[in-house]
Structure formats: structure tokens, C-alpha cells
Design an enzyme around this catalytic site. Sequence first.
Site, PDB file in Angstrom:
ATOM      1  N   GLU A  27      22.449 -27.363  28.537  1.00  0.00           N
ATOM      2  CA  GLU A  27      23.724 -26.688  28.722  1.00  0.00           C
ATOM      3  C   GLU A  27      24.129 -26.062  27.390  1.00  0.00           C
ATOM      4  O   GLU A  27      23.845 -26.620  26.315  1.00  0.00           O
ATOM      5  CB  GLU A  27      24.784 -27.704  29.171  1.00  0.00           C
ATOM      6  N   ASN A  72      29.609 -27.660  33.106  1.00  0.00           N
ATOM      7  CA  ASN A  72      30.958 -27.104  33.109  1.00  0.00           C
ATOM      8  C   ASN A  72      30.978 -25.722  32.446  1.00  0.00           C
ATOM      9  O   ASN A  72      31.775 -24.867  32.807  1.00  0.00           O
ATOM     10  CB  ASN A  72      31.911 -28.037  32.362  1.00  0.00           C
ATOM     11  N   ASN A 172      28.817 -25.408  39.750  1.00  0.00           N
ATOM     12  CA  ASN A 172      28.741 -26.742  39.160  1.00  0.00           C
ATOM     13  C   ASN A 172      30.044 -27.501  39.382  1.00  0.00           C
ATOM     14  O   ASN A 172      31.128 -26.977  39.054  1.00  0.00           O
ATOM     15  CB  ASN A 172      28.496 -26.627  37.642  1.00  0.00           C
ATOM     16  N   GLU A 173      29.962 -28.687  39.924  1.00  0.00           N
ATOM     17  CA  GLU A 173      31.084 -29.644  40.013  1.00  0.00           C
ATOM     18  C   GLU A 173      32.405 -28.975  40.370  1.00  0.00           C
ATOM     19  O   GLU A 173      33.438 -29.246  39.736  1.00  0.00           O
ATOM     20  CB  GLU A 173      31.219 -30.416  38.689  1.00  0.00           C
ATOM     21  N   TYR A 244      26.986 -40.777  35.964  1.00  0.00           N
ATOM     22  CA  TYR A 244      26.834 -41.263  34.592  1.00  0.00           C
ATOM     23  C   TYR A 244      27.293 -42.714  34.557  1.00  0.00           C
ATOM     24  O   TYR A 244      28.266 -43.072  35.219  1.00  0.00           O
ATOM     25  CB  TYR A 244      27.688 -40.428  33.626  1.00  0.00           C
ATOM     26  N   GLU A 292      22.382 -34.198  37.611  1.00  0.00           N
ATOM     27  CA  GLU A 292      22.939 -34.748  36.362  1.00  0.00           C
ATOM     28  C   GLU A 292      22.972 -36.260  36.517  1.00  0.00           C
ATOM     29  O   GLU A 292      23.622 -36.773  37.434  1.00  0.00           O
ATOM     30  CB  GLU A 292      24.351 -34.234  36.080  1.00  0.00           C
ATOM     31  N   GLN A 349      21.563 -34.801  28.890  1.00  0.00           N
ATOM     32  CA  GLN A 349      20.938 -33.512  28.756  1.00  0.00           C
ATOM     33  C   GLN A 349      19.663 -33.709  27.942  1.00  0.00           C
ATOM     34  O   GLN A 349      19.272 -34.857  27.721  1.00  0.00           O
ATOM     35  CB  GLN A 349      21.916 -32.562  28.084  1.00  0.00           C
TER      36      GLN A 349
HETATM   37  O1  AHR Z   1      26.572 -33.172  31.064  1.00  0.00           O
HETATM   38  C1  AHR Z   1      27.881 -33.074  30.592  1.00  0.00           C
HETATM   39  C2  AHR Z   1      28.861 -32.574  31.653  1.00  0.00           C
HETATM   40  O2  AHR Z   1      29.010 -33.552  32.638  1.00  0.00           O
HETATM   41  C3  AHR Z   1      28.468 -31.337  32.429  1.00  0.00           C
HETATM   42  O3  AHR Z   1      28.799 -30.153  31.792  1.00  0.00           O
HETATM   43  C4  AHR Z   1      29.268 -31.478  33.693  1.00  0.00           C
HETATM   44  O4  AHR Z   1      28.668 -30.824  34.779  1.00  0.00           O
HETATM   45  C5  AHR Z   1      29.414 -32.977  33.859  1.00  0.00           C
HETATM   46  O5  AHR Z   1      30.703 -33.338  34.159  1.00  0.00           O
END
Ligand code: AHR
Length: 502
Positions: A27, A72, A172-173, A244, A292, A349
Site C-alpha cells: 500500500e 485505505n 476497499n473496506e 488483524y 488483508e 503488508q
Molecule cells: O493494512 C493497513 C490498513 O488496514 C489498510 O489500509 C486498510 O484496508 C485496513 O484497515
Amino acid sequence: MLSASFTLDPAFTVAPVSRRTFGSFVEHMGRCVYTGIYEPSHPTADADGFRQDVLALTRELGVSVVRYPGGNFVSGYRWEDGIGPVADRPVRRDLAWHSLETNEIGIDEFMRWARKAGVEVMYAVNLGTRGVQEALDVQEYLNQPDRTHLARLRQANGATEPYGITMFCLGNELDGPWQTGHKTAHEYGRLAMETARAMRSAEPGLELVACGSSSSSMPTFAAWEAEVLELTYDAVDYISAHAYYEPVNGDLGSFLASAVDMDHFVTSVAATADSVGAKLKSAKKLKISFDEWNVWYQSAFQATQETEWRVAPRVIEDSYTVTDAVVVGNLLISLLRHSDRVTAACQAQLVNVIAPIRTEAGGPAWRQTIFHPFALTSRLARGEVLRVEPRSPRYDTARFGSVPLLDAVATHDAGSGDVTVFVVNRHLTESLDLVVSLAGFGAGLRVTESWTLADEDLHAMNTADDPERVVPGPAKDADVTDGVLRASLPPVSWTAIRLTTG
Ligand code: AHR
């Protein structure tokens, strides 16, 4: 002594190992691109300004596909800012990470990097501030062979041949209120459907990913997927999932069981997608792009937001412990176990930003602890994923209730005959004896390589000064006798054992 066991049989297959399971994510965020993959003044930089130390580590990591350019970031990104002469490119505000984007790296540079790294690119289009036309434009720039305005522009910028991107993320999201251009499920579903139809009318063979929830803890989780898929089901191939994990209040027991949550996430999204498919009387089965996932000390990040407008500031450069690496290894076990539905996944990432590879500007690049289970799983998981039903002692966790101490998956490559077993021991203080019956494979399997990641200090990590503090070593007592594989798994450990015949 605690012990856990399971039986492997070549007939009990889940699905082929999808190489796209070993994806990553670049990213335009923090130092992932600038001073991560790209640093023209670095001693290892090649003619394009790419750090060759990072390229070498990316290849060693075994990355198959890289999602780009966000995240994001993509929800406010104008792709055309990043093409043409670099001197003419505008500097823009990136609202997602409150930083400045110089656009020195854009599509053509990134595609050159991807070729050098030997990875496929999964391209995300901006459906936050932009729409169908801009998605069609970037698709035309990337994939139209020749004769059109944007194909000619790409050719004028040095890329005679089309890039041939097949996998596109439709935004994305967009379920997240933090996302620039955040939308309701209905608004997003309509836009994603129109975008998908238009892109597909140019290229029917594309693989398109609709945005699922940004986490399973979102209040709209499952309802978002259901509404989006009712609108997009026929037009897309994948629904995305993001997750996450971090230890909450120092609770390592629950943290080590993060894969239980990932399992539940996958089965919930698959069930939701199937229920929409049933309602629509569709024979089609959607796949999941877990594009992700990682360990991210997100609570610490939320306390420290950027206030200045800077180029490539240090953002979420988490340093990972050996315990984090065991959790990452376990999350890969979960992804492999669900290979019948999850056929693409991207660890978020690649460099510096919650990443397996860390760099210093003008300085070294090194492997974080989480590098090792990823690299080994990518290299050793081959052929078919085998179903594994362990018998294991259990322990109580505050977040997930009673969970097994052992988690495991295995793969079998019928061509080479190789069988690889991936296991974790989640016990905080005790070893676990592993017993695996290989009767279904006949005689002759023996251990040819084995790796364990563990450390007496559960918080041990690799740093620029001590980059090899945590590295995998041979698994303890790994041996096959009379068709039974045995090994001793230390507390808080991840292990891979490869067995071959002859
Ligand atoms: O990977 C970091 C961020 O986490 C990304 O930009 C977003 O898509 C997610 O919330």
C-alpha cells in the site's frame, strides 16, 4: 507429558493448495513503498531505484500475488497522478494516512517492480471517491492491448504490452466509517455491481472481488455481506475478508488461539455467501479473498495518529515477537485448511508497515520473526491440502472458550510423494508430544527436513542490530518409525515437517 495425535490419509483431501494463498500487500502507506521497496539512493538500488535487498527477501518469502495500491489509500487515489514523466506528477494529500503522496511510484513503476519480484498483481480500484468510469479507465490503461487512447498512453509511457491483470478488488473496506467515500451496503453493492458488469463487458475473464466486512467485529458484519452479495452475486467471483489480531491486555492464551476466530470468520462468510446463492437459486459458489490479514498492534496505533503532513512517515512499523510468528504460522494453517473457499489471501503488508520485511533508509533490510513461518509454508505447502482431525488436550481462553492446544494441517504432493505437516503448540509453558499416523501412505516415508520456531523468551524479536535473534531450527525428535511420525513441540511453537519417500 501432554500429547496430541492425528491420522493422515491421502484420500482425505480438502482442495489443491492455491498459490495465491501466499499473497502480500503493498500500500502507499508509511514506508512500504518509499524507503521500503523503492529508495533510489540506497546502495543496493537498481537502475529503477528498487532496493535489491528487499527484492531478494520478497522472492525468499515466496510471495505469489501482491495487492496494490491500497488499502485505505486507494479510496482517495487518482491512478493517473502516477503515470508519465515523474517531474510532472502532482504531490497530493493522502487523507487515509494523513501524509503526502509524491506519486514517484505509479502503475508502470510498480508493474516493473512486480516483474522483478516474480509476483502477480491484484489491483484495487478506487470506489471511494471515484466510480465506474475511473475503474474502466485504469483497466483500459492496464489491460487494453493497443489502439485506444489509454493503451497508447501506456505504450508512450514505455509499456508496449498490456499488463494482463486478471484479479481486481472493487474498492476497499467501504463498510468502514473511516473510509474515504464510506457507503451503505446498498450504495456499495449497486456501485460494485455496475463497475463489475462494465469491466467484465470489456474482459469477461476477469476475477473480481467485492468488499466484504473490514472485520468480523463490525456491527454490520454478515448483514453487509448478504446485502452486497444480493446485488453483486452474478457479477463477482470473490468476497473479501480482513482480519488483524493482537494480544488484548497481555492475554497470550487467547491471542495464540486467533486462528479459531479466523476459522469462524471464514465459515461465517462462506455460509452467508451460500445463503445468498440459495436465495438467488444460483449454482455458483463464491470464493473468499482474505486480502488483508496479520498480527497488528492496532490499539497502540490508535493512540498515535499523525498530525503533520509528511512524505512516507513511519506508520505502524510493528516489531514482531516469536509469539506473533507462531500466531502468523497458525493463521496460515487456518487459511490452508479452508483452501476449498479461500483461494487468495494477502498478508498485510510486505515491507515496514506491519510487515515481515523491515528496512532502514540507507541501511539494512531484515527478516522479522513472522517472515519465517510464511516463507516456509509457502515453500513447503504443495499439492493437495489434507483434512486433519486432531485429538488434542484443550485449554480455556477468555475470548474463545475452550480450544485445542494443537492446531494442524497437512499437504500431500502426489507427484513428488512429499507430505508436509504444519502444527502449532499453543501451550504457554509445556511441550506437546506429536503423534501422526501415516498408515494410509504405506511404508517408506521419512523426515527430510523439519523446522521449529520457538524461544524461551516469548517476546524475543529480530532487530536491525540482531536480525537473526529468532530463526527456525530443526524440530525436536522428529522421526518416523513403523508408519508413525513423532516429534516434540516446545511451548508456544510453530513447526513444519516434510516427509518424503525413499
Ligand atoms: O493494512 C493497513 C490498513 O488496514 C489498510 O489500509 C486498510 O484496508 C485496513 O484497515
